[in-house]
Design a protein around this motif. Structure first.
Motif, PDB file in Angstrom:
ATOM      1  N   LEU A 173       0.829  -1.205   0.000  1.00  0.00           N
ATOM      2  CA  LEU A 173       0.000   0.000   0.000  1.00  0.00           C
ATOM      3  C   LEU A 173       0.866   1.260   0.000  1.00  0.00           C
ATOM      4  CD1 LEU A 173      -2.763  -1.136   2.531  1.00  0.00           C
ATOM      5  CD2 LEU A 173      -2.819  -1.193   0.028  1.00  0.00           C
ATOM      6  N   LEU A 174       1.997   1.206   0.703  1.00  0.00           N
ATOM      7  CA  LEU A 174       2.907   2.358   0.700  1.00  0.00           C
ATOM      8  C   LEU A 174       3.548   2.557  -0.671  1.00  0.00           C
ATOM      9  CD1 LEU A 174       4.629   2.064   4.203  1.00  0.00           C
ATOM     10  CD2 LEU A 174       2.739   3.555   3.503  1.00  0.00           C
ATOM     11  N   VAL A 175       3.713   1.469  -1.426  1.00  0.00           N
ATOM     12  CA  VAL A 175       4.194   1.589  -2.810  1.00  0.00           C
ATOM     13  C   VAL A 175       3.203   2.407  -3.626  1.00  0.00           C
ATOM     14  CG1 VAL A 175       4.528   0.301  -4.956  1.00  0.00           C
ATOM     15  CG2 VAL A 175       5.639  -0.470  -2.859  1.00  0.00           C
ATOM     16  N   VAL A 176       1.897   2.108  -3.469  1.00  0.00           N
ATOM     17  CA  VAL A 176       0.864   2.848  -4.193  1.00  0.00           C
ATOM     18  C   VAL A 176       0.894   4.320  -3.815  1.00  0.00           C
ATOM     19  CG1 VAL A 176      -1.623   3.104  -4.567  1.00  0.00           C
ATOM     20  CG2 VAL A 176      -0.618   0.816  -4.407  1.00  0.00           C
ATOM     21  N   VAL A 177       0.955   4.598  -2.510  1.00  0.00           N
ATOM     22  CA  VAL A 177       0.975   5.990  -2.049  1.00  0.00           C
ATOM     23  C   VAL A 177       2.241   6.701  -2.544  1.00  0.00           C
ATOM     24  CG1 VAL A 177       1.051   7.492  -0.017  1.00  0.00           C
ATOM     25  CG2 VAL A 177      -0.426   5.465  -0.027  1.00  0.00           C
ATOM     26  N   GLY A 178       3.384   6.030  -2.451  1.00  0.00           N
ATOM     27  CA  GLY A 178       4.634   6.628  -2.907  1.00  0.00           C
ATOM     28  C   GLY A 178       4.608   6.946  -4.394  1.00  0.00           C
ATOM     29  N   ILE A 179       4.044   6.051  -5.177  1.00  0.00           N
ATOM     30  CA  ILE A 179       3.905   6.293  -6.616  1.00  0.00           C
ATOM     31  C   ILE A 179       3.013   7.500  -6.864  1.00  0.00           C
ATOM     32  CG2 ILE A 179       2.813   5.372  -8.705  1.00  0.00           C
ATOM     33  CD1 ILE A 179       3.925   2.633  -7.896  1.00  0.00           C
ATOM     34  N   GLY A 180       1.942   7.609  -6.063  1.00  0.00           N
ATOM     35  CA  GLY A 180       1.047   8.752  -6.211  1.00  0.00           C
ATOM     36  C   GLY A 180       1.738  10.064  -5.912  1.00  0.00           C
ATOM     37  N   GLY A 276      -8.419  -5.626  -9.901  1.00  0.00           N
ATOM     38  CA  GLY A 276      -7.046  -5.274 -10.243  1.00  0.00           C
ATOM     39  C   GLY A 276      -6.809  -3.787 -10.339  1.00  0.00           C
ATOM     40  N   ALA A 277      -7.638  -2.986  -9.680  1.00  0.00           N
ATOM     41  CA  ALA A 277      -7.516  -1.532  -9.789  1.00  0.00           C
ATOM     42  C   ALA A 277      -6.154  -1.025  -9.312  1.00  0.00           C
ATOM     43  CB  ALA A 277      -8.638  -0.850  -8.999  1.00  0.00           C
ATOM     44  N   LEU A 278      -5.643  -1.574  -8.216  1.00  0.00           N
ATOM     45  CA  LEU A 278      -4.351  -1.087  -7.714  1.00  0.00           C
ATOM     46  C   LEU A 278      -3.205  -1.450  -8.659  1.00  0.00           C
ATOM     47  CD1 LEU A 278      -4.516  -1.590  -3.836  1.00  0.00           C
ATOM     48  CD2 LEU A 278      -5.184   0.373  -5.237  1.00  0.00           C
ATOM     49  N   LEU A 279      -3.331  -2.564  -9.334  1.00  0.00           N
ATOM     50  CA  LEU A 279      -2.337  -2.895 -10.363  1.00  0.00           C
ATOM     51  C   LEU A 279      -2.331  -1.837 -11.451  1.00  0.00           C
ATOM     52  CD1 LEU A 279      -2.878  -6.739 -10.739  1.00  0.00           C
ATOM     53  CD2 LEU A 279      -0.766  -5.634 -10.004  1.00  0.00           C
ATOM     54  N   ARG A 280      -3.530  -1.371 -11.833  1.00  0.00           N
ATOM     55  CA  ARG A 280      -3.629  -0.338 -12.856  1.00  0.00           C
ATOM     56  C   ARG A 280      -3.044   0.988 -12.355  1.00  0.00           C
ATOM     57  NH1 ARG A 280      -3.003   0.948 -17.829  1.00  0.00           N
ATOM     58  NH2 ARG A 280      -4.351   2.637 -18.584  1.00  0.00           N
ATOM     59  N   VAL A 281      -3.249   1.299 -11.080  1.00  0.00           N
ATOM     60  CA  VAL A 281      -2.682   2.528 -10.507  1.00  0.00           C
ATOM     61  C   VAL A 281      -1.158   2.480 -10.578  1.00  0.00           C
ATOM     62  CG1 VAL A 281      -2.430   3.895  -8.395  1.00  0.00           C
ATOM     63  CG2 VAL A 281      -4.661   2.925  -8.987  1.00  0.00           C
ATOM     64  N   VAL A 282      -0.577   1.348 -10.191  1.00  0.00           N
ATOM     65  CA  VAL A 282       0.877   1.197 -10.236  1.00  0.00           C
ATOM     66  C   VAL A 282       1.378   1.308 -11.672  1.00  0.00           C
ATOM     67  CG1 VAL A 282       2.784  -0.421  -9.847  1.00  0.00           C
ATOM     68  CG2 VAL A 282       0.975  -0.176  -8.131  1.00  0.00           C
ATOM     69  N   GLN A 283       0.654   0.694 -12.588  1.00  0.00           N
ATOM     70  CA  GLN A 283       1.059   0.709 -13.998  1.00  0.00           C
ATOM     71  C   GLN A 283       1.031   2.114 -14.574  1.00  0.00           C
ATOM     72  OE1 GLN A 283      -1.619  -1.351 -16.724  1.00  0.00           O
ATOM     73  NE2 GLN A 283       0.149  -2.268 -17.763  1.00  0.00           N
ATOM     74  N   VAL A 284       0.001   2.890 -14.259  1.00  0.00           N
ATOM     75  CA  VAL A 284      -0.138   4.251 -14.786  1.00  0.00           C
ATOM     76  C   VAL A 284       0.835   5.204 -14.091  1.00  0.00           C
ATOM     77  CG1 VAL A 284      -1.687   6.243 -14.943  1.00  0.00           C
ATOM     78  CG2 VAL A 284      -2.526   3.953 -15.521  1.00  0.00           C
ATOM     79  N   LEU A 293       6.038  -7.640  -9.145  1.00  0.00           N
ATOM     80  CA  LEU A 293       6.413  -7.499  -7.739  1.00  0.00           C
ATOM     81  C   LEU A 293       5.208  -7.075  -6.913  1.00  0.00           C
ATOM     82  CD1 LEU A 293       8.402  -7.383  -5.400  1.00  0.00           C
ATOM     83  CD2 LEU A 293       9.040  -5.054  -6.130  1.00  0.00           C
ATOM     84  N   PHE A 294       4.452  -6.087  -7.433  1.00  0.00           N
ATOM     85  CA  PHE A 294       3.256  -5.661  -6.710  1.00  0.00           C
ATOM     86  C   PHE A 294       2.222  -6.785  -6.702  1.00  0.00           C
ATOM     87  CE2 PHE A 294      -0.838  -3.628  -6.101  1.00  0.00           C
ATOM     88  CZ  PHE A 294      -0.575  -2.819  -4.994  1.00  0.00           C
ATOM     89  N   ALA A 295       2.104  -7.515  -7.804  1.00  0.00           N
ATOM     90  CA  ALA A 295       1.165  -8.637  -7.856  1.00  0.00           C
ATOM     91  C   ALA A 295       1.536  -9.699  -6.817  1.00  0.00           C
ATOM     92  CB  ALA A 295       1.150  -9.251  -9.253  1.00  0.00           C
ATOM     93  N   PHE A 296       2.840  -9.919  -6.626  1.00  0.00           N
ATOM     94  CA  PHE A 296       3.284 -10.881  -5.619  1.00  0.00           C
ATOM     95  C   PHE A 296       2.872 -10.433  -4.227  1.00  0.00           C
ATOM     96  CE2 PHE A 296       6.483 -12.383  -2.583  1.00  0.00           C
ATOM     97  CZ  PHE A 296       6.379 -13.754  -2.777  1.00  0.00           C
ATOM     98  N   ILE A 297       3.030  -9.143  -3.944  1.00  0.00           N
ATOM     99  CA  ILE A 297       2.604  -8.604  -2.644  1.00  0.00           C
ATOM    100  C   ILE A 297       1.097  -8.770  -2.487  1.00  0.00           C
ATOM    101  CG2 ILE A 297       2.407  -6.506  -1.252  1.00  0.00           C
ATOM    102  CD1 ILE A 297       5.030  -5.568  -2.509  1.00  0.00           C
ATOM    103  N   GLY A 298       0.352  -8.498  -3.571  1.00  0.00           N
ATOM    104  CA  GLY A 298      -1.098  -8.661  -3.526  1.00  0.00           C
ATOM    105  C   GLY A 298      -1.498 -10.099  -3.256  1.00  0.00           C
ATOM    106  N   LEU A 299      -0.805 -11.050  -3.883  1.00  0.00           N
ATOM    107  CA  LEU A 299      -1.070 -12.467  -3.625  1.00  0.00           C
ATOM    108  C   LEU A 299      -0.862 -12.792  -2.151  1.00  0.00           C
ATOM    109  CD1 LEU A 299       0.659 -14.251  -6.659  1.00  0.00           C
ATOM    110  CD2 LEU A 299      -1.790 -14.216  -6.148  1.00  0.00           C
ATOM    111  N   PHE A 300       0.210 -12.259  -1.607  1.00  0.00           N
ATOM    112  CA  PHE A 300       0.526 -12.511  -0.206  1.00  0.00           C
ATOM    113  C   PHE A 300      -0.551 -11.930   0.705  1.00  0.00           C
ATOM    114  CE2 PHE A 300       2.545 -11.657   3.827  1.00  0.00           C
ATOM    115  CZ  PHE A 300       3.293 -12.802   4.068  1.00  0.00           C
ATOM    116  N   ALA A 301      -0.982 -10.695   0.394  1.00  0.00           N
ATOM    117  CA  ALA A 301      -1.963 -10.012   1.243  1.00  0.00           C
ATOM    118  C   ALA A 301      -3.289 -10.753   1.274  1.00  0.00           C
ATOM    119  CB  ALA A 301      -2.166  -8.576   0.751  1.00  0.00           C
ATOM    120  N   VAL A 302      -3.817 -11.119   0.101  1.00  0.00           N
ATOM    121  CA  VAL A 302      -5.127 -11.773   0.084  1.00  0.00           C
ATOM    122  C   VAL A 302      -5.039 -13.204   0.598  1.00  0.00           C
ATOM    123  CG1 VAL A 302      -5.982 -10.295  -1.769  1.00  0.00           C
ATOM    124  CG2 VAL A 302      -4.914 -12.477  -2.345  1.00  0.00           C
TER     125      VAL A 302
END
Length: 457
Positions: A173-180, A276-284, A293-302
């Motif tokens: 989640l911090l990756v998403v915020v940092g990218i933003g 997959g919205a957060l994947l799209r956020v990271v991609q954009v 890498l983010f997908a791996f973190i997502g797999l771990f989280a869920v």
């Protein structure tokens, strides 16, 4: 002083030692934030965006406020009754209606199954697709079965391990915020979207409340921490600060993720991406960031969320069987693995039916519906139990807080909030299964013996 315990110390059953009080304020904070973070934000951001539009941050903020109100009720009750029974204990003490206590316990169990099933759908249909292309329903079923095997084998979890798991989920989640933050400093993003509402076929109020009722799924988990009361040093003093700080931390992270998502990605794209919205956020936001890498973190989280919920659900079924609330066969323990194998099979079978027949949004919405109903009862219970004072000091919520909590939870659980009718159908079917088990037990075993004395000791 480390290890010091004040207030009431629950008396263990004869021949059983007291649980070790190893949890201090920091570990409890990690437990709370770790139990909240997970499937909700990783899988439902795009679905919530589709309901409300660009003002994606608002339903997460309102969901946080409603959860925060209810947390005050839990804090008062766990301070009065520091036992690991949660909502079932509070309902039983307040109303002394066995069928109501049972339905609350079964609703909590059912919410664990719908939550785990939503995680399975996110795992199979979103994050794993970044690595392999396999039919989502096949992966979802295999995922649930794998969880059952892990559950059957026996999982020794500790709160200290939860610290590591929380850090990984938090990192994503911090990756998403940092990218933003980085993208905004580069002059990218559209601030005007933050005030846009989806009013194409509904009023603004319905758009907000329907999105909030779904976003509430992302805030659940804080209530599980009361089950750690018997393993917490000085729970009456530690719980208020740690729970509220944990919730505030999770709520702030969710708001930052929601704002980032809305700033960087148009609502139509977020909604189309679904789980997959957060994947799209990271991609954009950072096109060179390794998406896998983010997908791996997502797999771990869920995965972590799903396993915790399946463990909780099977143990609740096992516990109800031991209390002779449902047929005793559900309490059978495997002689070698020493795990409740019948309860595991039962909960796994329901989860398989859910992941093969219900989509992600309905699973998340049904989870929040079941828990909002339970939270409504807990908010009322705290007011009823004011007539039952205890001798030790404990946290006391301002009276207006549980009143507001009960009203807001009841409203978000009602059709007035714009909930899809199918959520009530799914929740009704799950609760009907519980009633059938209750009825079978009464018919063949005799009068239900909900051992209230064990709950209230």
């Amino acid at each position: 002083m480390a290890g010091e315990t004040r207030g009431p110390v629950p008396t263990p059953h004869a021949g059983q030692p007291e649980l070790k009080r190893a949890i201090g304020p920091t570990l409890l904070w990690f437990f709370v934030i770790g139990d909240i973070l997970g499937t909700g934000i990783y899988a439902l951001t795009g679905v919530v965006a589709g309901k409300i539009g660009g003002a994606l941050w608002l339903p997460f903020l309102l969901a946080f406020v409603v959860a925060f109100l209810t947390a005050f009720s839990y804090l008062e009750l766990v301070g009065k009754y520091p036992k690991a029974a949660g909502a079932a204990l509070y309902t039983n003490r307040a109303f002394h209606i066995h069928i109501l206590t049972f339905m609350v316990a079964f609703a909590v169990m059912s919410s664990g199954l719908t939550s785990a099933s939503s995680a399975a759908r996110a795992f199979s249909g979103t994050y794993l697709q970044q690595f392999v292309t396999i039919p989502a329903w096949v992966v979802a079923v295999a995922f649930v079965v794998l969880l059952a095997l892990i559950n059957f084998r026996g999982v020794a979890e500790s709160v200290k391990t939860n610290v590591v798991l929380t850090c990984v989920e938090l990192a994503g989640l911090l990756v998403v915020v940092g990218i933003g933050v980085w993208a905004v400093t580069q002059g990218r993003g559209e601030p005007g979207r933050l005030l846009e509402f989806n009013t194409a076929d509904q009023s603004v109020l319905i758009a907000i409340t329907s999105a909030t009722s779904l976003a509430f799924f992302a805030m659940v988990g804080f209530e599980d921490s009361v089950n750690m009361a018997e393993e917490t040093r000085n729970p009456s003093r530690i719980f208020p600060r740690s729970m509220l700080l944990g919730m505030a931390s999770a709520g702030l992270i969710y708001l930052l993720v929601a704002v980032t998502s809305s700033l960087l990605v148009p609502v139509e794209e977020l909604s189309a991406a679904g789980g997959g919205a957060l994947l799209r956020v990271v991609q954009v936001g950072a096109e060179h960031f390794p998406l896998q890498l983010f997908a791996f973190i997502g797999l771990f989280a869920v995965s972590n969320s799903a396993l915790i919920n399946m463990l909780m659900a099977s143990r609740l079924v096992y516990g109800m069987a031991n209390e002779r609330i449902i047929p005793g066969v559900f309490g059978l323990v495997h002689p070698l693995r020493r795990t409740p194998w019948v309860a595991i099979l039962f909960t796994t079978a329901i989860a398989v039916l859910l992941v093969t027949n219900v989509d992600l949004a309905l699973l998340g919405g049904t989870t929040s519906l079941l828990l909002l109903a339970v939270f409504t009862i807990v908010n009322v219970a705290v007011l009823v139990l004011r007539r039952e004072p205890v001798k030790h000091k404990h946290f006391r919520a301002p009276t207006a807080v549980p009143v507001l909590g009960a009203l807001t939870c009841a409203y978000l659980a009602s059709p007035l909030s714009g909930r899809p009718p199918r959520e009530y159908v799914i929740a009704g079917i799950l609760l009907l299964v519980g009633l059938v088990l209750w009825g079978i037990n009464r018919l063949f075993v005799g009068k239900v013996d909900f051992n209230a004395s064990k709950l209230e000791k």
